[in-house]
Scaffold this motif. Sequence first.
Motif, PDB file in Angstrom:
ATOM      1  N   ALA A  92       0.851  -1.188   0.000  1.00 23.58           N
ATOM      2  CA  ALA A  92       0.000   0.000   0.000  1.00 23.58           C
ATOM      3  C   ALA A  92       0.887   1.238   0.000  1.00 23.58           C
ATOM      4  CB  ALA A  92      -0.929   0.016   1.215  1.00 23.58           C
ATOM      5  N   THR A  93       0.399   2.271  -0.642  1.00 21.48           N
ATOM      6  CA  THR A  93       1.035   3.578  -0.632  1.00 21.48           C
ATOM      7  C   THR A  93       0.082   4.543   0.068  1.00 21.48           C
ATOM      8  OG1 THR A  93       0.094   4.322  -2.735  1.00 21.48           O
ATOM      9  CG2 THR A  93       2.092   2.974  -2.840  1.00 21.48           C
ATOM     10  N   GLU A  94       0.351   5.814  -0.012  1.00 19.82           N
ATOM     11  CA  GLU A  94      -0.536   6.783   0.623  1.00 19.82           C
ATOM     12  C   GLU A  94      -1.931   6.749   0.017  1.00 19.82           C
ATOM     13  OE1 GLU A  94      -1.988   9.450   3.204  1.00 19.82           O
ATOM     14  OE2 GLU A  94       0.021   8.583   3.298  1.00 19.82           O
ATOM     15  N   ASN A  95      -2.029   6.515  -1.306  1.00 21.58           N
ATOM     16  CA  ASN A  95      -3.315   6.637  -1.987  1.00 21.58           C
ATOM     17  C   ASN A  95      -3.825   5.356  -2.632  1.00 21.58           C
ATOM     18  OD1 ASN A  95      -3.655   9.656  -1.767  1.00 21.58           O
ATOM     19  ND2 ASN A  95      -1.685   9.596  -2.832  1.00 21.58           N
ATOM     20  N   PHE A  96      -3.023   4.291  -2.614  1.00 22.83           N
ATOM     21  CA  PHE A  96      -3.400   3.089  -3.347  1.00 22.83           C
ATOM     22  C   PHE A  96      -3.051   1.829  -2.556  1.00 22.83           C
ATOM     23  CE2 PHE A  96      -2.252   6.379  -6.437  1.00 22.83           C
ATOM     24  CZ  PHE A  96      -3.386   6.426  -7.231  1.00 22.83           C
ATOM     25  N   ILE A  97      -3.799   0.762  -2.871  1.00 18.01           N
ATOM     26  CA  ILE A  97      -3.453  -0.589  -2.433  1.00 18.01           C
ATOM     27  C   ILE A  97      -2.996  -1.364  -3.662  1.00 18.01           C
ATOM     28  CG2 ILE A  97      -4.276  -2.738  -1.404  1.00 18.01           C
ATOM     29  CD1 ILE A  97      -6.321  -1.132   0.148  1.00 18.01           C
ATOM     30  N   VAL A  98      -1.911  -2.109  -3.517  1.00 15.19           N
ATOM     31  CA  VAL A  98      -1.376  -2.906  -4.618  1.00 15.19           C
ATOM     32  C   VAL A  98      -1.589  -4.381  -4.302  1.00 15.19           C
ATOM     33  CG1 VAL A  98       0.631  -3.459  -6.020  1.00 15.19           C
ATOM     34  CG2 VAL A  98       0.385  -1.153  -5.059  1.00 15.19           C
ATOM     35  N   LEU A  99      -2.372  -5.067  -5.139  1.00 10.45           N
ATOM     36  CA  LEU A  99      -2.607  -6.502  -4.977  1.00 10.45           C
ATOM     37  C   LEU A  99      -1.800  -7.237  -6.046  1.00 10.45           C
ATOM     38  CD1 LEU A  99      -4.450  -8.598  -3.372  1.00 10.45           C
ATOM     39  CD2 LEU A  99      -5.750  -8.702  -5.496  1.00 10.45           C
ATOM     40  N   PRO A 100      -0.684  -7.860  -5.675  1.00  8.21           N
ATOM     41  CA  PRO A 100       0.131  -8.575  -6.663  1.00  8.21           C
ATOM     42  C   PRO A 100      -0.289 -10.041  -6.743  1.00  8.21           C
ATOM     43  CG  PRO A 100       1.335  -8.315  -4.611  1.00  8.21           C
ATOM     44  CD  PRO A 100      -0.064  -7.831  -4.365  1.00  8.21           C
ATOM     45  N   ARG A 101      -0.542 -10.510  -7.954  1.00  7.14           N
ATOM     46  CA  ARG A 101      -0.902 -11.915  -8.153  1.00  7.14           C
ATOM     47  C   ARG A 101       0.157 -12.557  -9.037  1.00  7.14           C
ATOM     48  NH1 ARG A 101      -6.862 -11.716 -10.322  1.00  7.14           N
ATOM     49  NH2 ARG A 101      -6.250  -9.642 -11.065  1.00  7.14           N
ATOM     50  N   PHE A 102       1.087 -13.273  -8.364  1.00  9.33           N
ATOM     51  CA  PHE A 102       2.141 -13.960  -9.101  1.00  9.33           C
ATOM     52  C   PHE A 102       1.614 -15.288  -9.647  1.00  9.33           C
ATOM     53  CE2 PHE A 102       4.452 -10.889  -6.559  1.00  9.33           C
ATOM     54  CZ  PHE A 102       5.401 -10.420  -7.468  1.00  9.33           C
ATOM     55  N   SER A 103       2.496 -16.102 -10.182  1.00 13.03           N
ATOM     56  CA  SER A 103       2.078 -17.244 -11.007  1.00 13.03           C
ATOM     57  C   SER A 103       1.863 -18.524 -10.223  1.00 13.03           C
ATOM     58  CB  SER A 103       3.105 -17.469 -12.119  1.00 13.03           C
ATOM     59  OG  SER A 103       3.286 -16.274 -12.865  1.00 13.03           O
ATOM     60  N   LEU A 104       1.785 -18.415  -8.896  1.00 12.07           N
ATOM     61  CA  LEU A 104       1.435 -19.546  -8.053  1.00 12.07           C
ATOM     62  C   LEU A 104      -0.085 -19.561  -7.909  1.00 12.07           C
ATOM     63  CD1 LEU A 104       3.077 -21.679  -6.433  1.00 12.07           C
ATOM     64  CD2 LEU A 104       2.744 -20.227  -4.426  1.00 12.07           C
TER      65      LEU A 104
END
Length: 508
Positions: free
Chosen positions: A243-255
Amino acid sequence: MPNALFESNLVEVSDINLEIISGNIPSWLDGTLYRVGPGLYELGNRRVNNMVDALSKVARWSFSKNGQATFTTSFLKSSIYNRTKENEEFVAIRHLGQLHPPATTLEKLQIMFYDSLPDNNNIAAWELGKSGVTITAESHVYIDVDFRSLEFQKKYSAKSDNTGMFEQEFLSASHFWRHPSSGDSINYKIVIPLDKGLISKNEGPAYHLYRYKENEEGKIEAKFVGRVPIEKGDFRVVHTLGATENFIVLPRFSLYVDFNDPVDLGQNIKFSSSKPVYMDVVSMKDGSRKQFTFEAHEAQHIFNSYERYNDKNELEIVVDYPTLESVDDVPDKNIFELLNIETLTDPNFPYKEHWEAYTKFRIRRFILNMDTGTGHIYDYPQMWSPKNLQVEFPYINDAYRGLPYCYVYLQTWNQDAHNAMGIMKVDMCKETSIGWQELNKFPVEPVFAARPGGTDEDDGIIMSPVLDSTNNSTELYIWDAKTLEVLTILNTPVTVPFTLHGVWINGV
């Protein structure tokens, strides 16, 4: 690696004063290091052979400004633990490794219906609220234990403000993230509509992103931010998010997760080099979403994520991960066999063809341009030697979560020296590193504690329990976070097996 890292230890102790073996405890150090990991692999006629399946044990090292240090360790009194003790035999559970002997048909039915919310949380610790330190796993069910005694306080699932009666919450990340200015905890829940959207209005499963807060009554509430749809049943393992100040980052790797067996979970989790990486950036202001796609990668633990502007004044989100250098030879099989005791204690395992890919790591920066909608990857140069050094279990200064930063601390596994372990500090700005390693010493994930009033990002210490394989004893090491000079070594009265993750909490 030494067997003592992966053996049961039944000893529970409380508030034992720690003896200083060498050096001095920093006079400013005031707080507690909590660590969580496997503590019991067998009881009666049944055993498990995987770290993630062993019953959870919590340890704490507490420091006060008068220089006193104490140690407490206790099993997590989950329902699974309590039933195991009552039965005097390890109960059948959902498992990633092997269960010996295997669960009977009757036991599998009991697991599916009686243990619908498994609570053997043995992955990580977090400061979610004020009732106690929160112990987590890849589940939306949490257990709080007392900050000092580690006694069970409560088991709960944070109430979501958007989930209806026709929706089922399912899974969450083991690791929360801290919002840089509000201090809110960030995580997701997978939400599945049982009515196919007729009443819930959500036609399919999705990752629901939340800000977790403690209300005036001391209860944890999950405030909905936005959702990321799961297309065509493509469930991915999301162990950490950013997460940053203004965003959430949802990373979906290849598992990915292929739901074949409701009990033998390891058979459901596989890797595919044909599955691209998706990184979804969700606005905390309005829940809007942008998706970025990359070729297949495998990664688990995020370094950091933050916002910046490039030389064209375009907004970019930076996301840093330690990744496998290449996924060309990653087997499409249960990768959690890597956490089986037989694998971890086999000195030859890294040279077996199907595991060789897991001995070569590369730090990669995923750069997400929010203005153009394009993403690219920066491969950091090899900053360590030997090349076959696994760099994982990162920890940064908590005050820099979601903000521009330079330093990350990691645990290293030297695959060319039969998995000897060490500590490394990487300077992401100067692209350099320094390391610490001693013969027969096995540290785990380093945890950072900042010096009060310090102005430099690395002004503080890092600490880790270290197993001495010559006598199977555990010592707590404290290093200077700038230089990795050993400042203090403290004797720990109990051998502490491999702990997966920890957290430093000031003033408790």
